[in-house]
Write a protein that holds these residues in place. Structure first.
Motif, PDB file in Angstrom:
ATOM      1  N   ASP A  56       0.861  -1.176   0.000  1.00  0.00           N
ATOM      2  CA  ASP A  56       0.000   0.000   0.000  1.00  0.00           C
ATOM      3  C   ASP A  56       0.902   1.231   0.000  1.00  0.00           C
ATOM      4  O   ASP A  56       1.824   1.338   0.823  1.00  0.00           O
ATOM      5  CB  ASP A  56      -0.906  -0.024   1.236  1.00  0.00           C
ATOM      6  N   SER A  57       0.666   2.170  -0.904  1.00  0.00           N
ATOM      7  CA  SER A  57       1.571   3.318  -1.054  1.00  0.00           C
ATOM      8  C   SER A  57       1.639   4.176   0.211  1.00  0.00           C
ATOM      9  O   SER A  57       2.715   4.658   0.580  1.00  0.00           O
ATOM     10  CB  SER A  57       1.177   4.177  -2.254  1.00  0.00           C
ATOM     11  N   LYS A  58       0.525   4.345   0.920  1.00  0.00           N
ATOM     12  CA  LYS A  58       0.542   5.136   2.160  1.00  0.00           C
ATOM     13  C   LYS A  58       1.329   4.416   3.251  1.00  0.00           C
ATOM     14  O   LYS A  58       2.100   5.032   3.979  1.00  0.00           O
ATOM     15  CB  LYS A  58      -0.888   5.412   2.628  1.00  0.00           C
ATOM     16  N   ASP A  59       1.117   3.091   3.370  1.00  0.00           N
ATOM     17  CA  ASP A  59       1.860   2.308   4.361  1.00  0.00           C
ATOM     18  C   ASP A  59       3.359   2.335   4.063  1.00  0.00           C
ATOM     19  O   ASP A  59       4.178   2.418   4.976  1.00  0.00           O
ATOM     20  CB  ASP A  59       1.382   0.853   4.385  1.00  0.00           C
ATOM     21  N   LEU A  61       5.070   4.684   2.400  1.00  0.00           N
ATOM     22  CA  LEU A  61       5.594   6.017   2.707  1.00  0.00           C
ATOM     23  C   LEU A  61       5.806   6.164   4.211  1.00  0.00           C
ATOM     24  O   LEU A  61       6.853   6.643   4.662  1.00  0.00           O
ATOM     25  CB  LEU A  61       4.649   7.095   2.185  1.00  0.00           C
ATOM     26  N   LYS A  62       4.831   5.715   4.997  1.00  0.00           N
ATOM     27  CA  LYS A  62       4.942   5.766   6.457  1.00  0.00           C
ATOM     28  C   LYS A  62       6.141   4.946   6.932  1.00  0.00           C
ATOM     29  O   LYS A  62       6.908   5.382   7.796  1.00  0.00           O
ATOM     30  CB  LYS A  62       3.653   5.233   7.080  1.00  0.00           C
ATOM     31  N   ARG A  65       9.472   6.741   6.163  1.00  0.00           N
ATOM     32  CA  ARG A  65       9.674   7.873   7.084  1.00  0.00           C
ATOM     33  C   ARG A  65      10.114   7.361   8.458  1.00  0.00           C
ATOM     34  O   ARG A  65      11.008   7.928   9.087  1.00  0.00           O
ATOM     35  CB  ARG A  65       8.389   8.690   7.214  1.00  0.00           C
TER      36      ARG A  65
END
Length: 140
Positions: A56-59, A61-62, A65
């Motif tokens: 998942d792209s949001k996961d 990215l998180k 970071r």
């Protein structure tokens, strides 16, 4: 060569078997520059597919970071193949964008009686696949 602890090996295999018949995926992070896998991070296969995995792209990215904040890097990027051998597909090679990572594949085809269990590691750099020896140790 990939060296990892028995505990990490067991967690990767457990995740692969747990998500079967869908492909499982995840990362094992380690201190930047050490090449030592330490922190197991199972991810959700956003594709929820038995033949394909996608972070998942949001996961993702998180996760990156968080690794930056902890001075970590992805040492192992793993996923499972549910009906084929543990060898990178063309799609796997296309997605291999961490030249220093070990790409671990676990075949869970044995779960359905389709084949032998496999845990294999590869280096994938510029589209070139090189299988690596896997050494499992009790501790570092």
């Amino acid at each position: 060569m990939l060296t990892l602890t028995q505990a990490l090996y067991d967690r990767i295999v457990e995740h692969a078997r747990q998500d079967h018949p869908d492909e499982a995926c995840g990362v094992v992070a380690g201190p930047a520059g050490t090449g030592r896998p330490e922190r197991f991070i199972p991810m959700l296969n956003a594709a929820r597919s038995p033949t394909f995995y996608e972070f998942d792209s949001k996961d993702l990215l998180k996760l990156y970071r968080e690794m930056d904040d902890r001075d970590e890097e992805p040492v192992i990027v793993y996923h499972s193949h549910t009906a084929t051998e543990a060898y990178p597909s063309r799609t796997d090679v296309t997605y291999a964008n961490e030249p220093n990572a070990h790409y671990v594949l676990v075949s869970t085809a044995d779960k359905d009686g389709l084949g032998e269990f496999q845990f294999r590691s590869y280096s994938i750099v510029d589209g070139v696949i090189t299988e690596e020896e896997v050494q499992v140790v009790e501790a570092y």
